[in-house]
Design a protein around this motif. Structure first.
Motif, PDB file in Angstrom:
ATOM      1  N   TYR A   5       0.827  -1.405   0.048  1.00 14.70           N
ATOM      2  CA  TYR A   5      -0.220   0.006  -0.049  1.00 14.70           C
ATOM      3  C   TYR A   5       1.008   1.343  -0.116  1.00 14.70           C
ATOM      4  N   ASN A   6       2.001   1.329   0.835  1.00 13.58           N
ATOM      5  CA  ASN A   6       2.833   2.374   0.594  1.00 13.58           C
ATOM      6  C   ASN A   6       3.441   2.551  -0.722  1.00 13.58           C
ATOM      7  N   THR A   7       3.755   1.521  -1.457  1.00 12.15           N
ATOM      8  CA  THR A   7       4.326   1.520  -2.742  1.00 12.15           C
ATOM      9  C   THR A   7       3.425   2.016  -3.747  1.00 12.15           C
ATOM     10  N   LEU A   8       1.998   1.576  -3.445  1.00  8.44           N
ATOM     11  CA  LEU A   8       0.949   2.112  -4.394  1.00  8.44           C
ATOM     12  C   LEU A   8       0.728   3.597  -4.286  1.00  8.44           C
ATOM     13  N   GLN A   9       0.838   4.008  -3.011  1.00  4.74           N
ATOM     14  CA  GLN A   9       0.626   5.699  -2.865  1.00  4.74           C
ATOM     15  C   GLN A   9       1.612   6.384  -3.431  1.00  4.74           C
ATOM     16  N   GLY A  10       2.747   5.836  -3.442  1.00  3.50           N
ATOM     17  CA  GLY A  10       3.841   6.522  -3.994  1.00  3.50           C
ATOM     18  C   GLY A  10       3.834   6.515  -5.647  1.00  3.50           C
ATOM     19  N   PHE A  11       3.318   5.447  -6.196  1.00  7.98           N
ATOM     20  CA  PHE A  11       2.985   5.206  -7.706  1.00  7.98           C
ATOM     21  C   PHE A  11       2.016   6.468  -8.001  1.00  7.98           C
ATOM     22  N   TYR A  12       0.837   6.523  -7.511  1.00  6.91           N
ATOM     23  CA  TYR A  12      -0.075   7.529  -7.614  1.00  6.91           C
ATOM     24  C   TYR A  12       0.371   8.919  -7.672  1.00  6.91           C
ATOM     25  N   GLN A  13       1.156   9.036  -6.748  1.00  7.38           N
ATOM     26  CA  GLN A  13       1.931  10.685  -6.549  1.00  7.38           C
ATOM     27  C   GLN A  13       2.705  10.974  -7.651  1.00  7.38           C
TER      28      GLN A  13
END
Length: 389
Positions: A5-13
């Motif tokens: 989920y942390n990685t996913l948040q970074g991708f969306y940013q």
């Protein structure tokens, strides 16, 4: 899973700043190797359909398909002048909506009090609606996709030596009619052409030939390009016949070598991503799609999230399961987390009788019978369940 989920948040940013290479790495190369992703976008200002095909390890293949082009090609061949005719986008949407409205009306008709004649008329109406839908989908495929219907195809068995031979043949055919001696063709475009099959319709081959003759000879077919040119019809027909011969040779010779090039590879799967204009159309029922395993997702970001979720789960497990993840075999849903809505309008008695007992005996399933869920219930279910049906 927290790291996922942390990685996913970074991708969306970051994803809105990706360049071409980063887009390929973050969205395309993570696809399981047997999968094919196809996006469809309609531009109402130009009456053109943009179709993009994505596969891991390959550059995107994108084409711009003016929806009136096939009719313009036929008009040119017959020497007819005037504006374009044929199936327009608004006409297709209008016809589809009219079919659905009439279908809904027949579904909600109470058949218990109908006479024999009324029942016969009911079935006749249903049959006519089915015929109209079939005709509409055939027109969409024939007029809008034409020779490019292979853009929506999954992956098929390939005979590599014959594929290289086919590529050289196509280059040679085109070199006779363009200024340069060699036309630069991408493998993705050639694989798309091969999906025309053993006995393609001449109009579909003509469509592809118009496209090939309209392209600059030093540009790979990875950008959005418009498949139309004013090449004389006699030349187009000549090239088309040569291309048909090359197609037939490839498929026939491959079969003699024990390779059925009309057979899908293992786990081949097509994922459609329609835009806001095309999402209402039943694209999964186009003739070219009917024999293919097909799914639909709202966008590439959604698909990426699901793939990375599967990878994250696999990283916690054995190496064998990690390999299954790379092949897309473990990107699954939990059947136990199922919610169903059966006969919410109360008018499908036979359907309810067929499924109610089975659904009720599933120990972990939840759902409603003859009741429409509220908006809050739907929201809760979509958050908590893997399957909603």
């Amino acid at each position: 899973m927290r790291s996922y989920y942390n990685t996913l948040q970074g991708f969306y940013q970051q994803e809105h700043e990706y360049d071409e290479g980063e887009f390929q790495t973050q969205f395309i190369n993570i696809l399981p190797s047997p999968w094919t992703v196809c996006s469809l976008s309609f531009d109402p200002n130009t009456n053109a359909l943009y179709v993009a095909q994505y596969r891991a390890g390959q550059p995107p293949l994108v084409v711009k398909l003016p929806i009136y082009r096939t009719m313009l090609q036929r008009q040119q061949a017959l020497g007819i002048t005037g504006g374009p005719t044929g199936l327009g986008f608004d006409e297709a949407i209008g016809e589809f909506q009219d079919i659905i409205q009439h279908s809904d009306h027949t579904i909600h008709t109470k058949k218990t009090s109908m006479t024999k004649k009324q029942i016969e008329d009911w079935w006749m109406t249903r049959s006519q609606l089915n015929t109209r839908m079939k005709k509409l989908l055939e027109q969409i495929e024939s007029s809008w996709l034409g020779g490019f219907k292979g853009m929506l195809c999954g992956q098929f068995a390939v005979c590599k030596p014959l594929f290289e031979e086919f590529k050289i043949k196509v280059q040679h055919i085109l070199a006779q009619h363009v200024k340069k001696s060699v036309v630069d063709l991408s493998d993705g475009l050639l694989h798309m052409i091969l999906r025309l099959g053993l006995a393609p319709e001449i109009k579909d081959v003509n469509d592809v030939v118009y496209f090939l003759l309209s392209q600059p000879t030093d540009v790979k077919h990875t950008g959005a390009v418009q498949p139309y040119t004013n090449c004389p019809a006699a030349v187009v027909n000549q090239i088309s016949q040569q291309l048909i011969d090359a197609l037939k040779h490839y498929h026939d010779e491959a079969l003699l070598r024990g390779i059925d090039t009309m057979q899908r590879i293992e786990n081949s799967h097509v994922i459609l991503i329609p835009d806001k204009h095309t999402q209402s159309l039943p694209l999964e029922n186009l003739p070219i799609m009917r024999q293919q395993p097909t799914s639909r997702v709202p966008c590439l970001s959604f698909l990426r999230d699901r793939i990375l979720y599967g990878h994250a789960r696999a990283n916690e497990q054995a190496n064998e399961i990690k390999e299954r993840s790379r092949q897309g075999k473990n990107i699954t849903v939990q059947g136990s987390k199922t919610y169903y809505v059966l006969n919410p309008s109360g008018d499908l008695k036979h359907t309810q009788a067929e499924f109610q007992h089975t659904f009720a005996t599933m120990p972990t399933w939840e759902g409603h019978v003859q009741k429409k869920p509220s908006e809050l219930e739907c929201r809760s279910v979509l958050k908590q369940k893997d399957i909603y049906m």
